[in-house]
Design a protein around this motif. Sequence first.
Motif, mmCIF file in Angstrom:
data_model
loop_
_atom_site.group_PDB
_atom_site.id
_atom_site.type_symbol
_atom_site.label_atom_id
_atom_site.label_comp_id
_atom_site.label_asym_id
_atom_site.label_seq_id
_atom_site.Cartn_x
_atom_site.Cartn_y
_atom_site.Cartn_z
ATOM 1 N N ILE A 178 0.833 -1.209 0.000
ATOM 2 C CA ILE A 178 0.000 0.000 0.000
ATOM 3 C C ILE A 178 0.863 1.252 0.000
ATOM 4 C CG2 ILE A 178 -1.637 1.313 1.407
ATOM 5 C CD1 ILE A 178 -2.886 -1.324 2.240
ATOM 6 N N ALA A 179 1.952 1.203 0.790
ATOM 7 C CA ALA A 179 2.829 2.367 0.852
ATOM 8 C C ALA A 179 3.526 2.638 -0.475
ATOM 9 C CB ALA A 179 3.856 2.175 1.962
ATOM 10 N N SER A 180 3.789 1.548 -1.248
ATOM 11 C CA SER A 180 4.511 1.708 -2.521
ATOM 12 C C SER A 180 3.599 1.594 -3.733
ATOM 13 C CB SER A 180 5.621 0.668 -2.607
ATOM 14 O OG SER A 180 5.071 -0.650 -2.580
ATOM 15 N N ALA A 181 2.270 1.623 -3.550
ATOM 16 C CA ALA A 181 1.355 1.495 -4.691
ATOM 17 C C ALA A 181 1.457 2.723 -5.580
ATOM 18 C CB ALA A 181 -0.070 1.315 -4.185
ATOM 19 N N THR A 182 1.459 2.465 -6.898
ATOM 20 C CA THR A 182 1.620 3.555 -7.877
ATOM 21 C C THR A 182 0.325 3.907 -8.580
ATOM 22 O OG1 THR A 182 2.281 1.918 -9.548
ATOM 23 C CG2 THR A 182 4.047 2.979 -8.264
ATOM 24 N N ASN A 183 -0.700 3.038 -8.505
ATOM 25 C CA ASN A 183 -1.972 3.361 -9.143
ATOM 26 C C ASN A 183 -3.120 3.007 -8.193
ATOM 27 O OD1 ASN A 183 -2.566 0.473 -9.474
ATOM 28 N ND2 ASN A 183 -1.006 0.524 -11.094
ATOM 29 N N THR A 184 -4.285 3.527 -8.540
ATOM 30 C CA THR A 184 -5.447 3.368 -7.671
ATOM 31 C C THR A 184 -5.921 1.927 -7.592
ATOM 32 O OG1 THR A 184 -6.120 5.605 -8.297
ATOM 33 C CG2 THR A 184 -7.766 4.217 -7.226
ATOM 34 N N ALA A 185 -5.860 1.204 -8.706
ATOM 35 C CA ALA A 185 -6.344 -0.187 -8.716
ATOM 36 C C ALA A 185 -5.534 -1.050 -7.762
ATOM 37 C CB ALA A 185 -6.288 -0.748 -10.128
ATOM 38 N N ASP A 186 -4.201 -0.918 -7.826
ATOM 39 C CA ASP A 186 -3.361 -1.698 -6.913
ATOM 40 C C ASP A 186 -3.598 -1.302 -5.465
ATOM 41 O OD1 ASP A 186 -2.344 -2.937 -9.120
ATOM 42 O OD2 ASP A 186 -0.530 -1.690 -9.224
ATOM 43 N N LEU A 187 -3.811 -0.016 -5.226
ATOM 44 C CA LEU A 187 -4.043 0.450 -3.866
ATOM 45 C C LEU A 187 -5.336 -0.112 -3.302
ATOM 46 C CD1 LEU A 187 -3.218 2.270 -1.523
ATOM 47 C CD2 LEU A 187 -4.441 4.143 -2.633
ATOM 48 N N ALA A 245 -6.985 -2.872 -4.297
ATOM 49 C CA ALA A 245 -6.846 -4.323 -4.120
ATOM 50 C C ALA A 245 -6.042 -4.643 -2.859
ATOM 51 C CB ALA A 245 -6.196 -4.939 -5.344
ATOM 52 N N ALA A 246 -4.980 -3.892 -2.637
ATOM 53 C CA ALA A 246 -4.157 -4.140 -1.454
ATOM 54 C C ALA A 246 -4.913 -3.800 -0.172
ATOM 55 C CB ALA A 246 -2.862 -3.328 -1.539
ATOM 56 N N GLU A 247 -5.694 -2.718 -0.191
ATOM 57 C CA GLU A 247 -6.457 -2.348 1.001
ATOM 58 C C GLU A 247 -7.545 -3.376 1.307
ATOM 59 O OE1 GLU A 247 -7.903 1.531 0.270
ATOM 60 O OE2 GLU A 247 -6.064 2.537 0.928
ATOM 61 N N ASN A 248 -8.223 -3.897 0.272
ATOM 62 C CA ASN A 248 -9.227 -4.937 0.498
ATOM 63 C C ASN A 248 -8.604 -6.190 1.094
ATOM 64 O OD1 ASN A 248 -11.274 -3.305 -0.499
ATOM 65 N ND2 ASN A 248 -11.047 -4.057 -2.597
ATOM 66 N N ALA A 249 -7.463 -6.609 0.527
ATOM 67 C CA ALA A 249 -6.779 -7.788 1.057
ATOM 68 C C ALA A 249 -6.307 -7.546 2.482
ATOM 69 C CB ALA A 249 -5.600 -8.153 0.158
ATOM 70 N N LEU A 250 -5.822 -6.319 2.762
ATOM 71 C CA LEU A 250 -5.363 -5.999 4.107
ATOM 72 C C LEU A 250 -6.514 -6.032 5.106
ATOM 73 C CD1 LEU A 250 -3.185 -5.048 6.062
ATOM 74 C CD2 LEU A 250 -3.694 -2.692 5.361
ATOM 75 N N SER A 251 -7.680 -5.529 4.719
ATOM 76 C CA SER A 251 -8.839 -5.545 5.619
ATOM 77 C C SER A 251 -9.236 -6.972 5.974
ATOM 78 C CB SER A 251 -10.009 -4.816 4.957
ATOM 79 O OG SER A 251 -11.158 -4.877 5.776
ATOM 80 N N SER A 252 -9.258 -7.860 4.968
ATOM 81 C CA SER A 252 -9.621 -9.255 5.232
ATOM 82 C C SER A 252 -8.593 -9.935 6.135
ATOM 83 C CB SER A 252 -9.752 -10.001 3.908
ATOM 84 O OG SER A 252 -10.027 -11.368 4.129
ATOM 85 N N ARG A 253 -7.318 -9.747 5.817
ATOM 86 C CA ARG A 253 -6.269 -10.396 6.624
ATOM 87 C C ARG A 253 -6.244 -9.822 8.043
ATOM 88 N NH1 ARG A 253 -2.555 -12.889 3.144
ATOM 89 N NH2 ARG A 253 -3.827 -13.781 1.462
ATOM 90 N N GLN A 254 -6.473 -8.534 8.174
ATOM 91 C CA GLN A 254 -6.444 -7.937 9.504
ATOM 92 C C GLN A 254 -7.585 -8.469 10.364
ATOM 93 O OE1 GLN A 254 -3.956 -5.704 10.550
ATOM 94 N NE2 GLN A 254 -4.849 -6.155 12.557
ATOM 95 N N GLY A 255 -8.780 -8.679 9.749
ATOM 96 C CA GLY A 255 -9.891 -9.254 10.502
ATOM 97 C C GLY A 255 -9.577 -10.664 10.983
ATOM 98 N N GLU A 256 -8.995 -11.494 10.123
ATOM 99 C CA GLU A 256 -8.619 -12.851 10.537
ATOM 100 C C GLU A 256 -7.560 -12.808 11.629
ATOM 101 O OE1 GLU A 256 -7.374 -15.001 7.139
ATOM 102 O OE2 GLU A 256 -9.267 -14.797 6.056
ATOM 103 N N LEU A 257 -6.612 -11.867 11.484
ATOM 104 C CA LEU A 257 -5.550 -11.762 12.485
ATOM 105 C C LEU A 257 -6.111 -11.363 13.844
ATOM 106 C CD1 LEU A 257 -2.556 -11.757 13.223
ATOM 107 C CD2 LEU A 257 -2.425 -9.384 12.431
#
Length: 326
Positions: free
Chosen positions: A173-182, A184-196
């Motif tokens: 997320i810190a190194s994302a260069t476009n909105t789509a990657d950002l 996708a990374a935030e959605n994946a981070l939200s899911s992983r953070q909930g499981e964690l």
Amino acid sequence: MRKLAVLCLGLTFLTTALVGCGSDESVSDGTSLSSPTPAVAPPGLREQAPSPADGKGQGNEVSTRKEVVTGSVDITAHDPIAAAATVADRVRAAGGRIDSRTEQPDTEDNDPAATLTVRVPGDKTDAFIDGLGGVGEVTRVSTNREDVTMQWEDLDAKIKALQASVDRLRALIASATNTADLIAAENALSSRQGELDSLTAQKRRLDDQVALSSLTIDITATETETEGSGPDNFWDGLVSGWNSLVDWLQDAIVFAGKAIPWLGFLAVLGVLGWGIARAVRWRGTSTRSHGSVPVAGPAKSESAAAVETATSEESGKSSGTKESGE
């Protein structure tokens, strides 16, 4: 004999020469027959193999058992309320806590009793249970130890893997260069953070169960001597008889108080029944009286007619006699 000895010497010299040639060839090739080089393990297997120090540490970690201890203790004491206070003080002194506490004082209908659910450090559970003998008479002890080592290790491994994944996603997320990657990374981070967070809460609860044993302590009153033996002297008999009389009067008063509403209800029912019976009887009498009027009417008329006829005849006779006298 000399020829035989010369022949043996010749064979010995030839054998030595052949062996020397083979040794020179081995040396020239860069290998040694007498000292073979040890086999080298593949890089992957060598990295996975633990060192002696690491192996020792892992052995200690695996050998550490994670146990959840639960149990119950039944105690009888002369004063259960005071015994419960003593147990609570011992729990706090051992570094534990009290999750619930229920006390029932001594009443006419119930004996005193107390129930406590306490949490005691797992390594002090046995010593704590042994010390309960000083509070009262321990009548029953039941403990259960559940091994949760595999469950704890599984949670720990999942938490470490998810934490590493969360860290990588944050870096992406810190190194994302476009909105789509950002996104996708935030959605994946939200899911992983909930499981964690869920796994971390489970491990925290499991650690609490392992660290503190759960014990349910029931304290009841000591049974007194049976009252089957009667009084020993006249005064005791008099007191006992008086108490029995008072108890009987109290019971009689209570019974009378309970019976009065029923007596009133039965009286109301009796009055209603008597009224209904009287109404039915009056209705029957009225019906019979109305039915006899048509029969009595003509009979009374005929009698009256006969009386009138007889009266007229007597009057006629009287008038005839007067006329004859004149």
